[in-house]
Enzyme design. Structure first.
Site: not given
Ligand code: SAH
Length: 399
Positions: A163, A159, A384, A139, A166, A152
């Site tokens: 985390c 992935c 995000c 996406e 996420c 974006c």
């Molecule tokens: N792998 C990379 C880029 C992808 S995520 C990274 O971790 O930076 C992009 C951003 O969204 C990251 O800062 C991540 O921590 C944040 N993110 C992930 N899940 C989220 C959520 N549910 N709500 C808000 N931010 C989130």
């Protein structure tokens, strides 16, 4: 002449090896023939073994053209169609002769992405479900604001980083995206910006699915194409790569003297909390991250942005805010306080407004710039961490 051709082919093969075509069946076929086999024969595969022409650099394409009795400048014209004009098939290359187009069609394919589904949010955000040549889906999102239109983009299918907050982490990592697949996402959003907003694309963030630093070579190659005049000619300072904080690769980027911006998903400057949120912190702890960022700043002189979500009962106290302020002093930096986008009914909830205000106050007292970022595109799961291709998540959960 033969010697020359043989030499040219040897060069080509070494270059091809760089992007792992050595595992391609036709490479093995070539090795059996020896280096004096003509490139054309080497690339005479059965239908499904054709090579994605966009895996060739301009030099490699020129070598291929010369080895096949074509003029070198024709390669440049083809390259321009492929990248600058993002053409999806050889037949539309109007300044290339029919016979040359046929030769290209026999030997190569163009693995272009396809926007399978486009969803429009009530706030203007557009989410693309992008289908890849092997039917996998990633996406990407267009985010419009008054001043900018930001793309974006994703760097991996799924992935591997787990985390806990996420949505993408619920998909296993299936594969890295190729430079062309990353580039195409940008082109698709650029076209949507022009069609739906009559405005140019201004910024690109690698904040979609996947960890860009675990697909470093392809991401860098895509950025080279995006910034080069033969590609989109965008300024590197308009590009931001966001990482979970892979310290070894932050150092590598510094050594490579990249010109784009770096964002780090920090979420906590206290090891215990960060490890709970992001298991990568076990092998790349906060102190090591700080050292890698010092190295980054020494080499690039570029400030870093920390992405930070404040969760209720997890990192919403003064101790965490002060630890963040201290971490921010390691090198020049600013903080984006991102609103949490819920992905399920689990333990993570956005912190209360008082906690956000407390963070802003403490950061400001320490002379650190902090911005509170509102979420965009939540109604279409485009914010995000919400990028996860819902159908696949449903499949995983039900299996
Ligand atoms: N792998 C990379 C880029 C992808 S995520 C990274 O971790 O930076 C992009 C951003 O969204 C990251 O800062 C991540 O921590 C944040 N993110 C992930 N899940 C989220 C959520 N549910 N709500 C808000 N931010 C989130």
């Amino acid at each position: 002449m033969n010697t020359f051709l043989g030499y040219a082919n040897t060069l080509t093969i070494y270059n091809l090896t760089n992007f792992q075509l050595s595992h391609h069946p036709t490479f093995l076929q070539f090795s059996n023939f020896g280096i004096f086999q003509s490139f054309n024969t080497y690339l005479c595969p059965v239908e499904n073994q054709k090579i994605d022409i966009r895996k060739l650099s301009l030099t490699e394409l020129e070598e291929y053209f010369l080895a096949n009795g074509e003029k070198k400048f024709r390669a440049k014209q083809v390259y321009d169609w492929l990248w600058n004009k993002s053409l999806k098939n050889f037949d539309d290359m109007s300044n290339i002769s029919l016979s040359t187009r046929e030769m290209l069609k026999e030997n190569f394919i163009i693995n272009h992405i396809q926007v399978d589904l486009m969803q429009h949010s009530s706030d203007g955000t557009i989410k693309n479900a992008v289908k890849l040549f092997d039917d996998k889906i990633v996406e990407s999102v267009l985010i419009p604001t008054t001043k900018r239109i930001t793309a974006c983009v994703s760097s991996q299918v799924g992935c591997s980083l787990d985390c806990n907050f996420c949505a993408t982490a619920r998909l296993k990592r299936m594969r890295n995206l190729t430079p062309g697949e990353i580039y195409d996402q940008v082109v698709a959003i650029k076209e949507e910006a022009e069609t739906y907003f009559q405005r140019p694309l201004t910024n690109i963030v690698f904040m979609g699915m996947g960890e860009p630093l675990l697909n470093y070579a392809n991401v860098i190659e895509a950025i080279d194409k995006i910034t080069s005049p033969e590609g989109l000619g965008m300024a590197p300072r308009r590009i931001t790569l966001s990482t979970v904080g892979v310290t070894k690769m932050i150092r590598k980027m510094a050594d490579d003297e990249v010109k784009f911006n770096l964002a780090v998903s920090l979420h906590s400057a206290i090891n215990e909390t960060r490890s709970r949120l992001m298991p990568i912190n076990d092998s790349n702890p906060v102190e090591e991250l700080g050292e890698a960022l010092k190295y980054w700043y020494q080499k690039t002189k570029r400030k870093v942005t920390y992405e930070y979500v404040i969760w209720d009962g997890i990192n919403d106290d003064e101790k965490h805010a002060r630890a963040l302020a201290k971490f921010c002093k390691i090198i020049p930096s600013k903080v984006n306080l991102i609103q949490y986008n819920p992905i399920d009914e689990g333990e993570f909830r956005q912190a209360k407004q008082e906690a956000v205000d407390m963070y802003v106050r403490i950061l400001e007292q320490n002379g650190i710039i902090a911005k509170v970022r509102k979420s965009r595109g939540q109604d279409i799961d485009a914010a995000c961490g919400q990028l996860a291709n819902k159908n696949e998540v449903a499949q995983l959960i039900n299996s």
